[in-house]
Design an enzyme around this catalytic site. Structure first.
Site, PDB file in Angstrom:
ATOM      1  N   GLU A   1      78.860  55.665  52.256  1.00 17.04           N
ATOM      2  CA  GLU A   1      80.096  55.828  51.498  1.00 17.04           C
ATOM      3  C   GLU A   1      80.010  57.121  50.685  1.00 17.04           C
ATOM      4  OE1 GLU A   1      82.867  53.929  51.122  1.00 17.04           O
ATOM      5  OE2 GLU A   1      82.353  51.970  52.008  1.00 17.04           O
TER       6      GLU A   1
ATOM      7  N   HIS B   1      84.814  55.340  59.850  1.00 14.56           N
ATOM      8  CA  HIS B   1      85.293  53.968  59.737  1.00 14.56           C
ATOM      9  C   HIS B   1      86.609  53.788  60.486  1.00 14.56           C
ATOM     10  CE1 HIS B   1      85.757  50.289  56.836  1.00 14.56           C
ATOM     11  NE2 HIS B   1      85.428  49.950  58.059  1.00 14.56           N
TER      12      HIS B   1
ATOM     13  N   ASP C   1      89.575  55.990  56.595  1.00 14.03           N
ATOM     14  CA  ASP C   1      88.472  56.854  56.169  1.00 14.03           C
ATOM     15  C   ASP C   1      87.537  57.242  57.323  1.00 14.03           C
ATOM     16  OD1 ASP C   1      88.030  53.997  55.934  1.00 14.03           O
ATOM     17  OD2 ASP C   1      86.102  54.403  55.011  1.00 14.03           O
TER      18      ASP C   1
END
Length: 303
Positions: A174, A212, A222
């Site tokens: 992330e 993703h 994303d």
């Protein structure tokens, strides 16, 4: 003239002197030795280190200990016939040829949140049920949240090729980004170092660095069109189209090409948007221009 009487007097004085010496109290020096200041130096007080994540670290340790206990179990298969009464003979025999399962994909996300503290809080609350292996801050700092050999809850529902349980075979990264802002140079620099380490350590194929949205085009945006996929491809993490593109043939089957790359084409519009946000990055429409088709024709042959 020496006589026995004089001898007796001298002997008596000698005994009295001995007795007096033995009975006299001894004088003990109770004054302490002077302390050498140089020999004893006062140590400065140690600073108290506050760990804001101590509580969640403790939960993490407890859960990993529970997983280790499961791994250590050596039980034969408990099998029964169709009646549920007759046991099937089974035995545990420990093999010497085994190892831990390793990740084969890397999935890149943006956090969709406004700060690192907010993201870390999200990933350390049990109620959210989400996590990632790594988080990269805007200053380039890398936070490691889940051991690489453990399963993090980052990918969710989706499909890439034949893979539907991506969490079990991937590492999730992330990046601190709200989805509308450019990525910082420090973030991308740290990301490239991290990807290089993961690729070398786990022998992850070049094609298996995806976003993703690639895996879940129906529900995830994303890492978005501002993510530098070309830079990653130039460093060996994923593919990119060649500078000179051969025109796609008139009968080019773009749906099959998307599927061969890995995309789930059950919702073709969502898939086209995901492809363009990754490999074209100039618009997010559901229409494939001739340039889009040329890029697709070039890229799918690399997979």
């Amino acid at each position: 003239m020496f006589t026995y009487r004089k001898y007796y007097y001298f002997y008596l004085l000698f005994l009295i002197a001995i007795a007096f010496t033995a009975c006299s109290p001894k004088v003990i020096n109770t004054k302490p030795d002077p302390v050498k200041v140089d020999a004893v130096k006062a140590e400065p007080p140690k600073p108290v280190v506050f760990n804001p994540h101590a509580a969640t670290d403790s939960v993490y340790t407890f859960k990993t200990d529970s997983l280790l206990a499961l791994i250590k179990q050596q039980q034969p298969a408990m099998l029964f016939d169709s009646t549920g009464v007759v046991a099937i003979p089974s035995e545990w025999v420990g093999s010497v040829n085994f190892g831990i399962r390793k990740a084969n994909y890397v999935i890149i996300h943006f956090t969709g949140q406004d700060s690192i503290p907010q993201t870390l809080k999200t990933f350390t609350l049990k109620i959210t049920e989400v996590s990632a292996h790594y988080v990269i801050g805007k200053d380039g700092k890398v936070f490691h949240l889940v051991n690489d050999y453990l399963r993090a809850n980052h990918a969710g529902t989706g499909k890439w090729g034949s893979v539907i349980d991506m969490n079990s075979i991937s590492l999730g990264i992330e990046i601190d980004n709200n989805g509308t802002e450019p990525y910082t140079a420090a973030q991308i620099k740290s990301l490239l170092y991290l990807l290089a380490q993961l690729k070398k350590t786990y022998n992850i194929p070049t094609a298996n660095f995806i976003g993703h949205q690639d895996f879940a085009p129906r529900r995830k945006p994303d890492p978005g069109p501002l993510f530098p996929w070309k830079l990653l491809a130039d460093n060996g993490f994923g593919y990119w189209s060649d500078p000179v593109l051969e025109p796609a043939p008139d009968n080019f089957d773009y749906k099959t090409a998307l599927r061969l790359i890995g995309y789930d084409t059950s919702d073709i519009n969502a898939t086209i948007i995901a492809f363009k946000r990754h490999f074209v990055q100039d618009d997010s429409t559901t229409q494939l221009s001739q340039l889009d088709l040329n890029v697709l024709y070039n890229v799918y042959q690399k997979y």
